[in-house]
Design an enzyme around this catalytic site. Structure first.
Site, PDB file in Angstrom:
ATOM      1  N   ARG A  24       0.822  -1.217   0.000  1.00  7.95           N
ATOM      2  CA  ARG A  24       0.000   0.000   0.000  1.00  7.95           C
ATOM      3  C   ARG A  24       0.854   1.264   0.000  1.00  7.95           C
ATOM      4  O   ARG A  24       0.444   2.301   0.531  1.00  7.95           O
ATOM      5  CB  ARG A  24      -0.980   0.015   1.171  1.00  7.95           C
ATOM      6  N   ARG A  28      -3.351   6.455  -0.038  1.00  7.42           N
ATOM      7  CA  ARG A  28      -3.833   7.632   0.670  1.00  7.42           C
ATOM      8  C   ARG A  28      -2.812   8.301   1.569  1.00  7.42           C
ATOM      9  O   ARG A  28      -3.036   9.423   2.032  1.00  7.42           O
ATOM     10  CB  ARG A  28      -5.078   7.253   1.489  1.00  7.42           C
ATOM     11  N   ARG A  37      -6.384  11.517  -7.489  1.00  4.55           N
ATOM     12  CA  ARG A  37      -7.571  10.673  -7.428  1.00  4.55           C
ATOM     13  C   ARG A  37      -8.860  11.473  -7.258  1.00  4.55           C
ATOM     14  O   ARG A  37      -9.954  10.915  -7.383  1.00  4.55           O
ATOM     15  CB  ARG A  37      -7.446   9.708  -6.241  1.00  4.55           C
ATOM     16  N   ASP A  73      -6.605  -3.276  -7.717  1.00  3.24           N
ATOM     17  CA  ASP A  73      -7.346  -3.771  -6.563  1.00  3.24           C
ATOM     18  C   ASP A  73      -7.682  -5.229  -6.804  1.00  3.24           C
ATOM     19  O   ASP A  73      -7.843  -5.652  -7.966  1.00  3.24           O
ATOM     20  CB  ASP A  73      -8.637  -2.963  -6.351  1.00  3.24           C
ATOM     21  N   TYR A 148     -15.015 -12.263  -0.436  1.00  2.00           N
ATOM     22  CA  TYR A 148     -15.786 -11.074  -0.798  1.00  2.00           C
ATOM     23  C   TYR A 148     -17.001 -11.455  -1.637  1.00  2.00           C
ATOM     24  O   TYR A 148     -18.087 -10.877  -1.475  1.00  2.00           O
ATOM     25  CB  TYR A 148     -14.903 -10.087  -1.560  1.00  2.00           C
TER      26      TYR A 148
END
Length: 343
Positions: A24, A28, A37, A73, A148
């Protein structure tokens, strides 16, 4: 490219400097990421080749890490196959409808290879912009991606997933077989476009016992690794809370094992027989500690990592979004400053 420190460490060879990158690292924690973004959804950003490439390169440019990891992702192959899924801010992947029955699994669509064009284009652009810095491709492992699908949205307890695994093994294996197929295609597309290594993330696999993993999951992760074996790039396997599963993760076909923060790298190396290159495993929570504490912890990771034939410095999980990017830059400088022969 084979002389790059990352790839040398993955092979257990001598390195010119200690390689380091962060899971990661593109995200962010970087103000430039948040700026680029703005106004673009996560999946739209992943499937915009130019944008994905720029985001991939941002942390390499800022931190001088030894690898880029392709910005994508784990649910991208689901979206490209035609499964209704979106990433909801503050929630995570949310499916239009969960997949829980034999009929649900039978109706899952096939992945058209042409649908992977944005991935191939994004990887090719990333490789071009990275120059002599390797690019790591990645995918979610079959168990995590299937969880998921079954849950329909993130749920750390995985109630529906564990129920399906226990009550309907045939449907379970058909589901994971389908997931393994699209995952293999996703990774092959990235390698074919220039990725120098790949990492399979199994974020939720630590919820399983070793027996459950070997019976219900390992064959499908092994199928993914086998499907890219002919392409000749290092294959990394990482899962969280996997102290009791490390040998099984390796046995699935990995060349390198990523280690979470629940075990020291020296102990992990011993469990794996002392002949497996490792990646990890600074506790991400320490990124907010004072510098003397963080430095001591990082040096301890380096010391323990010397037990393995090759070591790539990383975190035991992903970079928290609140991390000060200057802390990561300083951490990279520290790791690079420790001579490779020191333990």
């Amino acid at each position: 490219m084979q002389a790059a420190p990352l790839l040398a460490a993955y092979r257990g060879a001598q390195v010119s400097r200690r390689p380091v990158w962060f899971m990661r690292q593109a995200g962010r924690s970087l103000p430039e990421y948040r700026a680029i973004r703005e106004g673009t959804s996560m999946l739209d950003a992943c499937l915009d080749p130019d944008l994905a490439a720029e985001i991939t390169v941002q942390p390499v440019r800022r931190h001088d890490v030894d690898a880029g990891i392709f910005f994508s992702d784990i649910v991208v192959p689901l979206r490209l196959a035609g499964v209704g899924v979106d990433i909801v801010p503050g929630v995570g992947p949310v499916l239009d409808a969960p997949v829980r029955t034999a009929a649900d699994v039978a109706s899952l669509p096939e992945l058209d290879p042409d649908a992977l064009a944005p991935v191939r284009d994004g990887v090719a652009l990333s490789v071009d912009r990275l120059g002599d810095v390797p690019l790591i491709g990645f995918a979610g492992a079959p168990f995590t991606l299937a969880s998921y699908l079954v849950e329909g949205r993130p749920d750390r307890d995985l109630p529906a997933t564990r129920a399906l695994l226990a009550s309907d093994p045939n449907t379970w294996h058909r589901l994971l077989g389908w997931v393994a197929g699209i995952t293999a295609a996703f990774l092959r597309a990235q390698i074919g476009a220039g990725a120098s290594a790949v990492q399979l993330f199994d974020s939720w696999v630590g919820r399983l016992s070793p027996e459950e993993y070997r019976r219900a999951v390992q064959p499908h992760s092994a199928a993914v690794f086998a499907a890219v074996a002919d392409l000749g790039v290092p294959r990394v396997h990482f899962g969280t809370a996997t102290r009791d599963l490390l040998r099984d993760l390796r046995a699935a076909g990995a060349d390198v094992v990523g280690v979470a923060s629940d075990i020291g790298l020296d102990e992990a190396s011993d469990l794996l027989g002392g002949d497996v290159p490792l990646q990890g495993n600074l506790d991400p929570a320490l990124l907010t500690a004072d510098w003397p504490t963080l430095e001591a912890a990082a040096r301890d990771v380096v010391r323990r990592g010397a037990a393995a034939p090759g070591h790539v410095f990383n975190l035991g999980h992903g970079v928290p979004p609140t991390t000060d990017p200057d802390t990561l830059t300083r951490l990279v400088e520290l790791v690079h400053s420790i001579p490779p022969e020191e333990s």
